[in-house]
Design an enzyme around this catalytic site. Structure first.
Site, PDB file in Angstrom:
ATOM      1  CG  ASP A   1      52.616  22.384  17.560  1.00  0.00           C
ATOM      2  OD1 ASP A   1      51.791  22.217  18.474  1.00  0.00           O
ATOM      3  OD2 ASP A   1      52.526  21.791  16.465  1.00  0.00           O
TER       4      ASP A   1
ATOM      5  CG  ASP B   1      47.933  20.931  21.339  1.00  0.00           C
ATOM      6  OD1 ASP B   1      48.062  21.114  20.107  1.00  0.00           O
ATOM      7  OD2 ASP B   1      46.843  20.731  21.888  1.00  0.00           O
TER       8      ASP B   1
END
Length: 265
Positions: free
Chosen positions: A203, A205
């Site tokens: 992902d 952040d």
């Protein structure tokens, strides 16, 4: 007890690596029990130990992992080289979800963990380059699409970063954020083992993009989707690992009076 010279420490979502014929061994350590039984099996013609960092059912959160027991147990089985896949968040635009990064630097922002085997005396670990250059080279040679280098900041967890924290980390020029890379890397060096992290970006952040921020399900799903890819990369790397003899990861202690036990020395 069976022995292995290479180990894989599995991260989030990585709870198995070896074939069904692997042997499970119990290792008693001076620091308590490791995260799980250690499995030993054959990969690419070599004896490999596998230990899931969080346990078989992810029962150990990052701040409560017995890192000292884990690394001591592996060393006691004969391990000299450790490959450590992990899930990370991306902080900067040079990485994206799905990238596999082989970091070359680490920043420790943890604060509740026991960071060393040293409990008495003067025994200071040289740690300017926290990852083994030889191991990093072997990993990078095993996959043409890997990202070479980057700084991984390790936070305490188990919560994800606030936007302000994430933006701060990115502003320092740091590339990745993770919860388990420290003190694991330093403990491996104290045990005179070569160590390299293999970081899957699951992902971006919280502060690196707009939106709701990072969620646990997103991280777990991305890692599950890349398990076969990571397994193949690890197998290729194990087959091409260099001889650890003479590596500075072990020889740093040649002229140092250690104040703790390194099994097998």
């Amino acid at each position: 007890m069976s022995a292995a010279d290479v180990a894989v420490i599995g991260g989030t979502g990585f709870y198995a690596f070896l074939d069904d014929g692997a042997e499970s061994v119990t290792v008693d350590t001076p620091y308590g029990a490791p995260s799980a039984l250690v499995s030993i099996g054959r990969v690419a013609g070599r004896e490999v130990a596998f230990l899931p960092r969080h346990g078989m059912r992810h029962e150990h959160p990052p701040h409560a992992i017995n890192y000292r027991a884990n690394l001591w147990a592996l060393r006691s089985l004969g391990v000299r080289q450790v490959l450590a896949p992990c899930a990370v968040g991306g902080l900067r635009p040079e990485v994206a979800p799905g990238d596999v990064v082989v970091p070359d630097q680490l920043v420790d922002r943890t604060f509740r963990r026991v960071p060393s085997y040293v409990e008495t005396g003067a025994c200071h670990l040289p740690f300017a380059d926290p990852y083994c250059g030889r191991l990093r080279g072997a990993v990078l040679a095993s996959g043409p699409d890997l990202v070479d280098g980057g700084t991984m900041v390790v936070i305490e967890g188990p919560r994800f970063s606030t936007r302000a924290e994430s933006q701060h980390y990115a502003a320092q020029g740091w590339t990745l954020v993770n919860m388990t890379g420290s003190p694991e890397a330093a403990l491996a060096r104290e045990m005179q083992m070569c160590y390299a992290s293999i970081a899957l970006v699951t992902d971006m952040d919280a502060g690196a993009e707009s939106g709701a921020g990072v969620g646990q399900e997103e991280v777990f799903a991305r890692f599950r989707a890349n398990l076969d890819r990571l397994t193949g990369l690890l197998t290729e790397t194990v087959a091409a690992l260099p001889d650890p003899a003479g590596c500075s990861c072990a020889t740093w202690a040649d002229d140092v009076e250690l104040t703790y036990e390194v099994p097998g020395t």
